[in-house]
Enzyme design. Structure first.
Site, PDB file in Angstrom:
ATOM      1  N   LYS A   1       0.765  -1.680   0.224  1.00  0.00           N
ATOM      2  CA  LYS A   1      -0.189   0.105   0.010  1.00  0.00           C
ATOM      3  C   LYS A   1       0.962   1.578   0.278  1.00  0.00           C
ATOM      4  O   LYS A   1       0.301   2.237  -0.716  1.00  0.00           O
ATOM      5  CB  LYS A   1      -1.313   0.183   1.733  1.00  0.00           C
ATOM      6  CG  LYS A   1      -0.625  -0.167   2.961  1.00  0.00           C
ATOM      7  CD  LYS A   1      -0.804  -1.329   3.673  1.00  0.00           C
ATOM      8  CE  LYS A   1       0.176  -1.046   4.283  1.00  0.00           C
ATOM      9  NZ  LYS A   1       0.003  -2.483   5.194  1.00  0.00           N
TER      10      LYS A   1
ATOM     11  N   VAL B   1      -4.734  -3.586  -0.238  1.00  0.00           N
ATOM     12  CA  VAL B   1      -6.186  -2.304   0.500  1.00  0.00           C
ATOM     13  C   VAL B   1      -6.747  -3.723   1.259  1.00  0.00           C
ATOM     14  O   VAL B   1      -6.902  -4.762   0.141  1.00  0.00           O
ATOM     15  CB  VAL B   1      -6.908  -2.174  -0.153  1.00  0.00           C
ATOM     16  CG1 VAL B   1      -8.325  -0.563   0.973  1.00  0.00           C
ATOM     17  CG2 VAL B   1      -5.948  -0.392  -0.707  1.00  0.00           C
TER      18      VAL B   1
ATOM     19  N   ILE C   1     -10.331  -9.193   0.782  1.00  0.00           N
ATOM     20  CA  ILE C   1     -11.498  -8.318   0.424  1.00  0.00           C
ATOM     21  C   ILE C   1     -11.410  -7.640  -0.899  1.00  0.00           C
ATOM     22  O   ILE C   1     -10.429  -7.069  -1.064  1.00  0.00           O
ATOM     23  CB  ILE C   1     -12.560  -7.639   1.849  1.00  0.00           C
ATOM     24  CG1 ILE C   1     -12.070  -7.710   3.232  1.00  0.00           C
ATOM     25  CG2 ILE C   1     -13.474  -7.076   1.080  1.00  0.00           C
ATOM     26  CD1 ILE C   1     -12.569  -6.235   3.457  1.00  0.00           C
TER      27      ILE C   1
ATOM     28  N   ASP D   1      -0.989   3.981   7.827  1.00  0.00           N
ATOM     29  CA  ASP D   1      -1.606   2.560   7.240  1.00  0.00           C
ATOM     30  C   ASP D   1      -2.874   2.926   6.836  1.00  0.00           C
ATOM     31  O   ASP D   1      -2.617   2.516   5.111  1.00  0.00           O
ATOM     32  CB  ASP D   1      -1.423   1.583   7.752  1.00  0.00           C
ATOM     33  CG  ASP D   1      -1.947   0.204   7.335  1.00  0.00           C
ATOM     34  OD1 ASP D   1      -1.180  -0.545   7.060  1.00  0.00           O
ATOM     35  OD2 ASP D   1      -3.020  -0.020   7.388  1.00  0.00           O
TER      36      ASP D   1
ATOM     37  N   LYS E   1      -3.937   3.460   2.605  1.00  0.00           N
ATOM     38  CA  LYS E   1      -4.953   2.994   1.919  1.00  0.00           C
ATOM     39  C   LYS E   1      -6.617   3.637   1.637  1.00  0.00           C
ATOM     40  O   LYS E   1      -6.566   3.828   0.364  1.00  0.00           O
ATOM     41  CB  LYS E   1      -5.678   1.592   2.711  1.00  0.00           C
ATOM     42  CG  LYS E   1      -4.773   0.852   3.291  1.00  0.00           C
ATOM     43  CD  LYS E   1      -5.282   0.067   4.146  1.00  0.00           C
ATOM     44  CE  LYS E   1      -4.128  -1.449   5.295  1.00  0.00           C
ATOM     45  NZ  LYS E   1      -4.391  -2.437   6.189  1.00  0.00           N
TER      46      LYS E   1
ATOM     47  N   GLY F   1      -3.814 -11.292   6.944  1.00  0.00           N
ATOM     48  CA  GLY F   1      -3.346 -12.531   7.623  1.00  0.00           C
ATOM     49  C   GLY F   1      -3.456 -13.155   5.839  1.00  0.00           C
ATOM     50  O   GLY F   1      -3.608 -12.384   5.107  1.00  0.00           O
TER      51      GLY F   1
HETATM   52  N1  LIG Z   1       0.656  -9.538   6.321  1.00  0.00           N
HETATM   53  C1  LIG Z   1      -0.665  -9.496   6.100  1.00  0.00           C
HETATM   54  O1  LIG Z   1      -1.570  -9.687   6.717  1.00  0.00           O
HETATM   55  C2  LIG Z   1      -0.574  -8.678   5.324  1.00  0.00           C
HETATM   56  C3  LIG Z   1      -1.712  -8.067   3.929  1.00  0.00           C
HETATM   57  C4  LIG Z   1      -1.740  -7.103   3.711  1.00  0.00           C
HETATM   58  C5  LIG Z   1      -1.323  -6.567   2.621  1.00  0.00           C
HETATM   59  N2  LIG Z   1       0.399  -7.004   3.101  1.00  0.00           N
HETATM   60  C6  LIG Z   1       1.099  -6.231   2.730  1.00  0.00           C
HETATM   61  O2  LIG Z   1       2.334  -7.229   2.237  1.00  0.00           O
HETATM   62  C7  LIG Z   1       3.740  -6.838   2.178  1.00  0.00           C
HETATM   63  C8  LIG Z   1       4.411  -8.062   2.793  1.00  0.00           C
HETATM   64  O3  LIG Z   1       4.079  -8.376   4.203  1.00  0.00           O
HETATM   65  P1  LIG Z   1       4.475  -9.657   5.040  1.00  0.00           P
HETATM   66  O4  LIG Z   1       3.666  -9.173   6.122  1.00  0.00           O
HETATM   67  O5  LIG Z   1       4.158 -11.059   4.178  1.00  0.00           O
HETATM   68  O6  LIG Z   1       6.006  -9.414   5.569  1.00  0.00           O
HETATM   69  P2  LIG Z   1       7.099 -10.015   6.338  1.00  0.00           P
HETATM   70  O7  LIG Z   1       6.522 -11.346   7.276  1.00  0.00           O
HETATM   71  O8  LIG Z   1       7.466  -9.234   7.145  1.00  0.00           O
HETATM   72  O9  LIG Z   1       7.367 -10.929   5.425  1.00  0.00           O
HETATM   73  C9  LIG Z   1       8.879  -9.789   4.257  1.00  0.00           C
HETATM   74  C10 LIG Z   1       9.492 -10.344   3.316  1.00  0.00           C
HETATM   75  O10 LIG Z   1      10.179  -9.746   2.514  1.00  0.00           O
HETATM   76  C11 LIG Z   1      11.424  -9.667   2.716  1.00  0.00           C
HETATM   77  N3  LIG Z   1      12.386  -9.065   2.125  1.00  0.00           N
HETATM   78  C12 LIG Z   1      12.412  -7.596   3.533  1.00  0.00           C
HETATM   79  N4  LIG Z   1      12.900  -6.909   2.396  1.00  0.00           N
HETATM   80  C13 LIG Z   1      13.971  -6.617   1.916  1.00  0.00           C
HETATM   81  C14 LIG Z   1      14.773  -6.599   1.349  1.00  0.00           C
HETATM   82  N5  LIG Z   1      15.109  -5.657   0.805  1.00  0.00           N
HETATM   83  N6  LIG Z   1      15.518  -7.737   0.331  1.00  0.00           N
HETATM   84  C15 LIG Z   1      14.709  -8.993   0.696  1.00  0.00           C
HETATM   85  N7  LIG Z   1      14.142  -8.986   1.298  1.00  0.00           N
HETATM   86  C16 LIG Z   1      13.203  -8.879   1.786  1.00  0.00           C
HETATM   87  C17 LIG Z   1      12.043 -10.663   4.257  1.00  0.00           C
HETATM   88  O11 LIG Z   1      12.712 -11.988   3.491  1.00  0.00           O
HETATM   89  P3  LIG Z   1      13.126 -12.330   4.784  1.00  0.00           P
HETATM   90  O12 LIG Z   1      12.315 -13.603   5.314  1.00  0.00           O
HETATM   91  O13 LIG Z   1      14.435 -12.612   4.428  1.00  0.00           O
HETATM   92  O14 LIG Z   1      13.772 -11.152   6.537  1.00  0.00           O
HETATM   93  C18 LIG Z   1      10.486 -11.183   4.176  1.00  0.00           C
HETATM   94  O15 LIG Z   1      10.483 -12.753   3.360  1.00  0.00           O
HETATM   95  C19 LIG Z   1       3.517  -5.546   2.654  1.00  0.00           C
HETATM   96  O16 LIG Z   1       3.911  -4.656   1.545  1.00  0.00           O
HETATM   97  C20 LIG Z   1       2.237  -5.828   3.401  1.00  0.00           C
HETATM   98  O17 LIG Z   1       1.903  -4.348   4.268  1.00  0.00           O
HETATM   99  C21 LIG Z   1       0.764  -7.765   4.246  1.00  0.00           C
END
Ligand SMILES: NC(=O)c1ccc[n+]([C@@H]2O[C@H](COP(=O)([O-])OP(=O)(O)OC[C@H]3O[C@@H](n4cnc5c(N)ncnc54)[C@H](OP(=O)(O)O)[C@@H]3O)[C@@H](O)[C@H]2O)c1
Length: 444
Positions: free
Chosen positions: A116, A143, A147, A212, A216, A314
């Protein structure tokens, strides 16, 4: 939303995918690509082949869905693989995610992102870049997690003039507000509970300060009102000032307290975009959206009110949205079509300054428990700033310092007048403390 002309190209037998990130969302995407491989192949007519996964720390132990043999820390390795056609960015943060997305599109590959922050800050530029290169960037997961919101705004509601959007788009804050309301606890305690359960990060600033939700709102409002909305356009205020008493008093008056992202099309062609806590009438559907759930209410001139609700975050809900974009693109590639990127919106409509907002207010003040106090307060609000009062309710009295808490509900007043009045009230000897002020959200 015009579409570029499509061109027919020879379709490959499988569709090569690179995943940037293997965390909460990336792990879910990798799992589903493996677990539903046969089903996705039937739907697309091509196999999805996960070819490389970019991470920060290659030593980290990951689930069985992430094949260590395809893990890399070098983005150039992804760019040099000609079989990769779709790059899925689920790493988060502005950089290097933004740079990698630009490089993806410049290399004429398709991009899918859940980011986002990048879409709010650079969405129009990335959409232009995609069009110039005859590819697309899709961002359904940016976002509302699982959903469906972006696709309905781009397609199903396209015939409407969207006049209003009101949304609960941050599960962390909605969880905290729900706990404060149901358990009568203060913000700090509810935040601690959310952190213990993994619903809030160690540094919760982006969530609890409304940042955040503002990102969105930029994405939703740009699509809904067909004008570019950037983070600097959005007034945002968080939930840290709220106290248990606010929830109790609000309930007694027939309201819930929610952090809403609000966008409205105004007469004269401007739009308003804001994120802040509101008092919301208890009979409004959004006031019943509790816990980590998200909901978005849109009003179209043809549809009337439409409400989308579900899990806004999630691993699996979010990977559902990511994979919908991947499958959509893979089908287009399978059909030999390319270059469908939507036309980016320019900043065609003015954003109304927040000070010009007109709304009712709830004020909670602590004042000395003696005669003559209310007339002084009413004098400042009414006589000096023209803010008329609809109710004054006396609440808790403290014997200790002979003070009492009062709640004042105002009629609609301009934001600028209310702020000036609050500064004046703060200086009054008959006001011990301004406990809080919250805008009252009224449907239009
Ligand atoms: N979590 C949710 O429920 C959710 C919902 C909607 C949208 N999102 C969006 O989805 C995206 C990911 O969220 P997430 O919760 O999955 O994050 P996360 O669990 O922190 O995972 C981030 C991943 O990206 C890798 N990473 C981060 N910086 C990096 C870099 N500079 N170079 C290479 N790899 C890198 C990390 O590597 P390592 O594993 O080696 O640390 C990790 O595998 C974000 O934009 C978030 O806003 C998340």
């Amino acid at each position: 939303m015009t579409q570029q002309s499509t061109t027919r190209q020879e379709a490959p037998a499988s569709i090569g995918i690179a995943l940037l990130g293997a965390g909460v969302v990336g792990g879910g995407v990798a799992h589903s690509i493996g677990a539903h491989a046969a089903e996705y192949e039937r739907r697309i007519g091509r196999r999805l082949e996960l070819r490389q996964i970019l991470v920060r720390n290659p030593e980290k132990v990951r689930g069985t869905s992430v094949d260590p043999g395809i893990v890399t820390t070098d983005f150039d390795q992804i760019l040099s693989d000609p079989k990769i056609q779709i790059v899925v960015e689920v790493m988060g943060g502005e950089e290097p995610a933004y740079r990698y997305l630009c490089q993806t599109l410049e290399s004429r590959r398709y991009a899918v992102t859940a980011n986002k922050e990048v879409m709010a800050k650079h969405g129009p530029e990335l959409l232009s870049l995609a069009r110039r290169n005859g590819v697309d960037i899709l961002f359904e997961a940016s976002v509302g997690g699982g959903i469906p919101l972006i696709a309905p705004l781009k397609r199903d509601l396209i015939a409407n003039e969207i006049t209003s959007l009101r949304a609960i788009v941050n599960g962390t804050t909605n969880y905290i507000l729900t706990r404060m309301s149901s358990e009568g606890i203060d913000f700090a305690d509810a935040l601690e509970q959310a952190q213990a359960l993994g619903y809030a990060e160690a540094d919760p600033t982006n969530d609890v300060e409304g940042i955040d939700a503002a990102y969105k709102l930029c994405i939703l409002a740009s699509l809904a009102f067909r004008t570019a909305v950037f983070p600097a356009d959005v007034y945002h205020e968080g939930i840290t000032r709220l106290r248990a008493n606010d929830f109790r008093y609000a309930r007694e008056l027939g309201y819930a307290i929610k952090l809403l992202a609000i966008g409205r099309r105004l007469a004269g062609g401007s739009v308003e975009v804001r994120v802040h806590p509101v008092l919301l009438r208890e009979d409004e559907p959004l006031s019943k959206v509790d816990g980590v759930f998200n909901a978005v209410e849109l009003e179209g001139d043809l549809t009337g009110l439409v409400l989308f609700q579900g899990q806004g975050a999630g691993s699996f809900p979010t990977s559902s949205a990511v994979l919908a974009d991947v499958i959509d693109i893979a089908r287009e590639i399978g059909l030999g079509q390319s270059g469908r990127a939507m036309e980016p919106y320019s900043a065609s409509q003015q954003i109304r300054p927040f000070e010009e907002l007109e709304s009712r207010h709830y004020l909670r003040l602590r004042v000395p428990d003696r005669a003559g106090v209310l007339s002084k307060i009413c004098g400042v609000l009414g006589d000096q700033y023209g803010i008329s009062i609809s109710d004054i309710i006396q609440k808790e009295t403290s014997q200790e310092d002979q003070s009492t808490e009062i709640v004042i509900m105002t009629h609609a007043a301009r934001e600028a007048s209310m702020r000036a009045a609050l500064m004046e009230l703060e200086q009054l000897p008959v006001v011990n403390e301004i406990g809080n002020f919250i805008r009252v959200e009224t449907p239009r």
